[in-house]
Design a protein around this motif. Structure first.
Motif, short mmCIF file in Angstrom:
data_model
loop_
_atom_site.label_atom_id
_atom_site.label_comp_id
_atom_site.label_asym_id
_atom_site.label_seq_id
_atom_site.Cartn_x
_atom_site.Cartn_y
_atom_site.Cartn_z
N PRO A 285 45.76 -7.16 30.33
CA PRO A 285 47.14 -6.85 30.72
C PRO A 285 47.81 -5.93 29.71
CG PRO A 285 46.72 -9.20 30.88
CD PRO A 285 45.53 -8.59 30.19
N GLU B 296 56.19 -23.64 28.78
CA GLU B 296 56.19 -22.99 30.08
C GLU B 296 57.24 -23.59 31.01
OE1 GLU B 296 52.37 -23.58 31.72
OE2 GLU B 296 52.69 -25.67 32.22
N GLY C 168 51.43 -20.74 26.69
CA GLY C 168 52.70 -21.18 27.25
C GLY C 168 53.02 -22.64 27.05
N ASP D 298 38.79 -12.61 38.56
CA ASP D 298 38.51 -14.01 38.20
C ASP D 298 37.76 -14.74 39.31
OD1 ASP D 298 40.63 -13.96 39.92
OD2 ASP D 298 41.97 -15.11 38.64
N ARG D 299 37.71 -14.15 40.49
CA ARG D 299 36.91 -14.74 41.56
C ARG D 299 35.80 -13.77 41.96
NH1 ARG D 299 36.24 -19.69 42.52
NH2 ARG D 299 36.27 -19.60 44.78
N ARG E 166 60.98 -14.37 28.68
CA ARG E 166 59.52 -14.49 28.54
C ARG E 166 59.17 -15.06 27.17
NH1 ARG E 166 57.75 -14.13 33.56
NH2 ARG E 166 58.83 -12.47 34.65
N VAL F 133 44.40 -2.67 31.98
CA VAL F 133 43.43 -1.62 31.70
C VAL F 133 42.14 -2.28 31.23
CG1 VAL F 133 45.09 0.19 31.10
CG2 VAL F 133 44.29 -1.40 29.33
N ASP G 80 43.55 -15.44 28.02
CA ASP G 80 44.52 -15.27 29.09
C ASP G 80 45.91 -14.90 28.59
OD1 ASP G 80 42.70 -15.55 30.99
OD2 ASP G 80 43.42 -17.44 31.80
N ARG H 130 47.69 -9.19 25.38
CA ARG H 130 48.35 -7.99 25.89
C ARG H 130 47.86 -6.81 25.06
NH1 ARG H 130 49.20 -11.27 28.77
NH2 ARG H 130 51.06 -12.03 29.81
N ALA I 53 44.63 -6.91 42.50
CA ALA I 53 44.33 -8.00 41.57
C ALA I 53 44.33 -7.58 40.11
CB ALA I 53 42.99 -8.64 41.93
N ARG J 31 37.72 -11.84 29.42
CA ARG J 31 38.30 -11.00 30.47
C ARG J 31 37.98 -9.53 30.22
NH1 ARG J 31 44.25 -12.31 31.45
NH2 ARG J 31 43.95 -10.61 32.91
N ARG K 107 38.18 -18.04 32.94
CA ARG K 107 39.39 -18.66 32.41
C ARG K 107 39.16 -19.94 31.63
NH1 ARG K 107 44.13 -17.14 35.06
NH2 ARG K 107 43.78 -15.45 36.50
N SER K 108 38.08 -20.62 31.91
CA SER K 108 37.83 -21.86 31.17
C SER K 108 36.39 -21.83 30.69
CB SER K 108 38.08 -23.08 32.05
OG SER K 108 37.14 -23.10 33.10
N ARG L 166 55.40 -6.48 32.15
CA ARG L 166 55.29 -7.73 32.90
C ARG L 166 53.89 -7.92 33.41
NH1 ARG L 166 59.65 -10.39 33.95
NH2 ARG L 166 61.63 -9.32 33.67
N HIS M 191 36.22 -12.19 34.75
CA HIS M 191 37.30 -12.92 34.08
C HIS M 191 36.96 -14.40 34.16
CE1 HIS M 191 41.96 -13.71 33.86
NE2 HIS M 191 41.29 -14.37 32.96
#
Lengths: 624, 624
Positions: free
Chosen positions: B620, B578, B575, B302-303, B590, B523, B546, B549, B518, B616, B362-363, B624, B360
């Motif tokens: 994930p 959250e 979330g 993401d960076r 969760r 995968v 984000d 899964r 990171a 992305r 995110r916004s 977890r 990645h």
């Protein structure tokens, strides 16, 4: 001697004359601060010319001789503030005299601007830091007045504040400073002096921000929070220290003006920031590029900026919100940040500092020079000084005023927010707290003096007790489980009564929210409020912190000397047979893992005191 | 028309007159490049004044009128280089004329320095980019000479190179440029002209670097590779584009001077960089702060900075190493980078670009302005132009010369490195490649012309076939499995012979090395050389990238229109409930996960062509 003194709010703060820390973790830190750090900062500022700038200005040689960055004055002021809260320092009077001499007749005071050969006053509000410097000057003047009676520095501060009101008031420059900070200071000065116009000016600065009066820079106006008005923002963003100082100033303004909607706006921003943009340590600010918050859940441990000053600013904000609302979650956040950011920055001897507080250090780096300024985030070791050396004095003033964060009063009684071995007296009540917290979880509160009518003793039950209940023992011996939040006892206490809070200190695995991508598949260890880490100096030869694996089906246990042992920890050999390309099919073979006797973890705040090392807080679990 | 023309080395390159791409992925990209991107770049440079700078210099008004950053000249040169490889452009002659007119009598040419009111020549080697600009000028002059015969631009380039040799030669300024780039260009000019002194000057620049002649800046001297001599470095570091251009120049020098140890040093650095500092896409450079490589395995998706120009430079380096050594792993790296970085930067219409290529997002961010320069890494959408707009012309020149990357010859025959529908002729051999690669994995090579003696046809078997074998079908119909590396057929071929390479194109899960913290627990999907990603525009309403899964025990399968479907993908609600603090005990509940019908994935290079979105690459897994 009250560091932050709102005239209203849910809770009333106590002064440094009402709370004394008598032993334990913070007593040690405060002793080193008073006996080593203050001198260290003063010596360095003399050496690099920051104190000398004021003399050079008086003597007409500032154009040639000025040392340091444009905001160097502010660190001299922060040092004076720290000295004031610490009970004074022999170097302070001469410093104050020099500063006073450098103030211009109209109250202007800055060694970087306005004199012959320098840039004009207020010619660079974006980066010039002139109002920021006033903020720290005013705060130092307030501290001096509260700590020892109004002296010369307070007069200098008032003249500067008057100049600011005249220059940036409703009829003056419609500007704001690129670095918020003056807002809190002006409110404190209003509280000290009763002068409404300082409060009005602070409110004006808060309201002016967010309307794009500052230039649109490469980092965007969010960098200095000039993108969205404070009342409309939903989360903290941009440069973390700027954002937090501004939020603290907005709380101060909201409290003094009774502006509930402004207060509610900051609470909302705090909630979103804590839920989505904060490291396990309480650290804030993920980006190195502009020292800013990242987007939600962008919290890479190995690129954590987590600036020390952002930790200080976060504690300032939490404290103000706690006073305004009485909500213990703000004290939770302050505790987390104090133990894991503020306490992490200084070395054991108080003479070197982390500017940034990464949660994962991959290479030991080099030893910072003892006699030169260091880059901000280069080594695994703390550095004695930086070109931008805002953190040493910020830590120093925070440690100096720390007793004030322990307790408050209200009409019903006393509230205990932070735990330390201490004596507290207020409103006819005297308390003796005995504890070795956070090494030990037992806190005994003895009532030494009490009025003859019923009152309420409130104790914060830390949020970190989630899932591992705390217990409270009443003077009559009754023992009950207390949930995270506040535990209160209301009664007619008698001298000699003892109340005992029993906090569960067994070390525990902590799992991150799955949305924090950067730490998926890892766990951390926390023991009470203290975050732990693995440091390479504790590993057997030939092993690296980056090759650790732990098994969260085991339990970490207490080890000797405040360490934690993670039994069943696995250590993999490092990748000397690594593949030429680090991505491959799911079934690509992995290097073998070898069982290790047990992984030693140390408190995160104590790391890097034993030579260059690598370190990690988040420990990969056995799987991929 | 050979873009890179070493006089020795393991393989011999082919010219653009010997390789023609006739269809498929790259034909489409090259068509858009020639018909849209070149005009787009020219129009923008006219609009923002970069081409006008040369006119302003000639007319004596440059002090007042100069537009763009200090290195703006270089992009005009890169555009001319792209135009030359693309077969010419109507705007080129006038541009060349203006540039020639701006050259000073002693060969100096730069619109940012040296004229009245400007800073003196070579007064800022750290940031001035003067030698960098010459590098692109010389490269453009070489391209013009090779593509259409030596013209005015080549003469300008030679005069500039002569000036550089006189000014920075053994008896001149002992300096280097803060941005390597001139090294490759000088070697190419030596190859073009046979003039030894250009090669000597390039070798001198390579050898001078790493000894700290440039100033120690905030980012450290590693930023411009002036920390360690090229021969001693073990990994690429600092600013990614600078590091890669320098490495390419060092290879050029090593090849021409027969310096095996210098070549071996660069190979070692390349190996370490690819094994530890490269994204799945081939992207290089993790840090936003200084556009630099991170430490080993610091590859946050993401960076990810993964600058487009670093992708271009990486392909340049890999190509040179391939020519020097013949090792197919360099072609593997070029392929990965071409499909997943170079092809990702331009939009489908060729008129907007990614400066950075995050893995990645995110916004969704905002829509970049159509008529103004954009920040480098702000939006999820490509921007038409940047203040630092090095990527559009770098992509343009790469696409223009891309056919040259397909094949080489040596004394034994022809080597195929990249696959496309194409015609290749060299050394009396003519080949017809038919394929829809990378949509389809079948590549048919028909021998259209062949000498009457045996020779060897070599085909790269991509490294990405690890674990999913490729097959080769000989002209006699024999079919055999071929391992990653090189598959060779030696025989007396006959016209009409067909060889077929069958590459396994089923989409596959890719797992990262566990040391890449990171992306632990995720995968990715790759289909052939193409990396896939999940893009929010393909998700059901109310779902976020984000919160995805996937279950790696299922298999991704081909979907319609080059998509991949990951069946059994799970989508969790975001979330909204959250927790207030995103860290807690392992057994904290969760949010529930809901099964989804199937997750649509699209080629990473195609993302963000359908409006603002989140995205992305690393998905994930269920845990977890």
């Amino acid at each position: 001697m009250v560091p932050v003194a709102p005239s209203r709010g849910r809770l009333r703060p106590l002064g440094l004359d009402q709370v004394r820390i008598t032993g334990g973790f913070w007593a040690g830190r405060r002793h080193i601060n008073a006996t080593a750090t203050l001198d260290h900062c003063h010596d360095w500022m003399e050496r690099v010319g920051w104190t000398g700038n004021f003399r050079a200005a008086v003597e007409g040689r500032i154009e040639r001789d000025r040392g340091g960055r444009e905001f160097a004055d502010s660190d001299v002021y922060k040092l004076l503030e720290a000295m004031a809260w610490a009970g004074g320092h022999s170097a302070a009077p001469a410093l104050v005299e020099t500063i006073a001499a450098a103030q211009e007749p109209d109250g202007y005071l800055n060694t970087a601007y306005g004199r012959p050969g320098q840039r004009p006053r207020y010619s660079d509000l974006e980066w010039g830091h002139e109002l920021y410097c006033y903020g720290h000057l005013i705060q130092a003047g307030v501290a001096q007045a509260r700590a020892g009676g109004e002296g010369e520095l307070t007069k200098v501060a008032r003249r500067a504040a008057d100049h600011v009101c005249a220059t940036f008031g409703p009829d003056g420059i419609e500007g704001i400073c690129g670095h918020p900070q003056i807002e809190t200071a002006l409110v404190e000065l209003a509280r000290l002096t009763g002068e409404q116009r300082y409060l009005d000016q602070a409110a004006l600065f808060v309201d002016r921000r967010g309307h794009g009066t500052l230039a649109d820079i490469e980092f965007g106006r969010a960098y200095y929070q000039d993108d969205i008005p404070v009342r409309e923002a939903t989360v903290l963003r941009g440069h973390a220290v700027r954002a937090l100082y501004l939020a603290a100033g907005a709380v101060d303004v909201a409290v003094e003006t009774g502006d509930e909607s402004l207060l509610a706006a900051v609470v909302r921003q705090w909630e979103a920031t804590v839920a989505r943009r904060t490291y396990l340590t309480g650290g804030m600010g993920a980006h190195h590029r502009d020292e800013s918050f990242g987007e939600d859940f962008v919290l890479p441990p190995d690129r954590a900026y987590s600036e020390t000053c952002a930790g200080v600013a976060s504690v300032m904000l939490s404290w103000r919100l706690l006073l305004a609302t009485g909500d213990p979650r703000f004290a939770d956040q302050a505790e987390r940040t104090l133990f894991n950011v503020v306490a992490t920055s200084p070395s054991a001897d108080g003479c070197s500092f982390f500017y940034t507080n990464t949660l994962h250090r991959r290479s030991p780096g080099t030893v910072p020079p003892a006699d030169a300024e260091s880059p901000r985030a280069e080594s695994s070791l703390r550095a004695p000084w930086f070109e931008v050396s805002c953190c040493p004095t910020n830590v120093a003033r925070t440690l100096a005023l720390l007793p004030a964060y322990l307790a408050t009063t209200d009409d019903d009684g006393i509230q205990l927010h932070q735990y330390a071995d201490a004596e507290i007296s207020a409103d006819g009540i005297a308390l003796r707290l005995r504890t070795d917290y956070p090494v030990d979880g037992q806190v005994t509160v003895r009532i030494d003096r009490t009025p003859d009518h019923p009152w309420t003793l409130s104790l914060r039950v830390p949020a970190w007790t989630e899932g591992a209940p705390a217990r409270l023992v009443s003077p009559d011996g009754a023992r009950r489980t207390v949930a995270p939040g506040t535990a209160a006892l209301t009664r007619r206490f008698r001298p000699g009564d003892e109340i005992r809070l029993e906090l569960p200190m067994a070390p525990r695995w902590i799992a991150p929210d799955p949305r924090i991508d950067a730490v998926r598949g890892t766990v951390a260890v926390q023991r009470g409020p203290v975050v732990y880490c693995a440091e390479s100096v504790d590993l057997p030869d030939g092993h690296e912190t980056d090759a650790l694996r732990v098994d969260p089906s085991t339990r970490p246990v207490d080890g000797p000397d405040a360490t934690v042992i993670a039994p069943g920890a696995l250590v993999t050999p490092d990748g000397r047979t690594e593949p030429p390309w680090p991505y491959g099919p799911l079934d690509r073979p992995r290097p073998p893992a070898a069982a290790a006797a047990g992984l030693v973890l140390v408190p995160y705040h104590s790391w890097a005191n034993r030579g260059p090392s690598t370190m990690r807080v988040w420990l990969p679990t056995g799987g991929r």
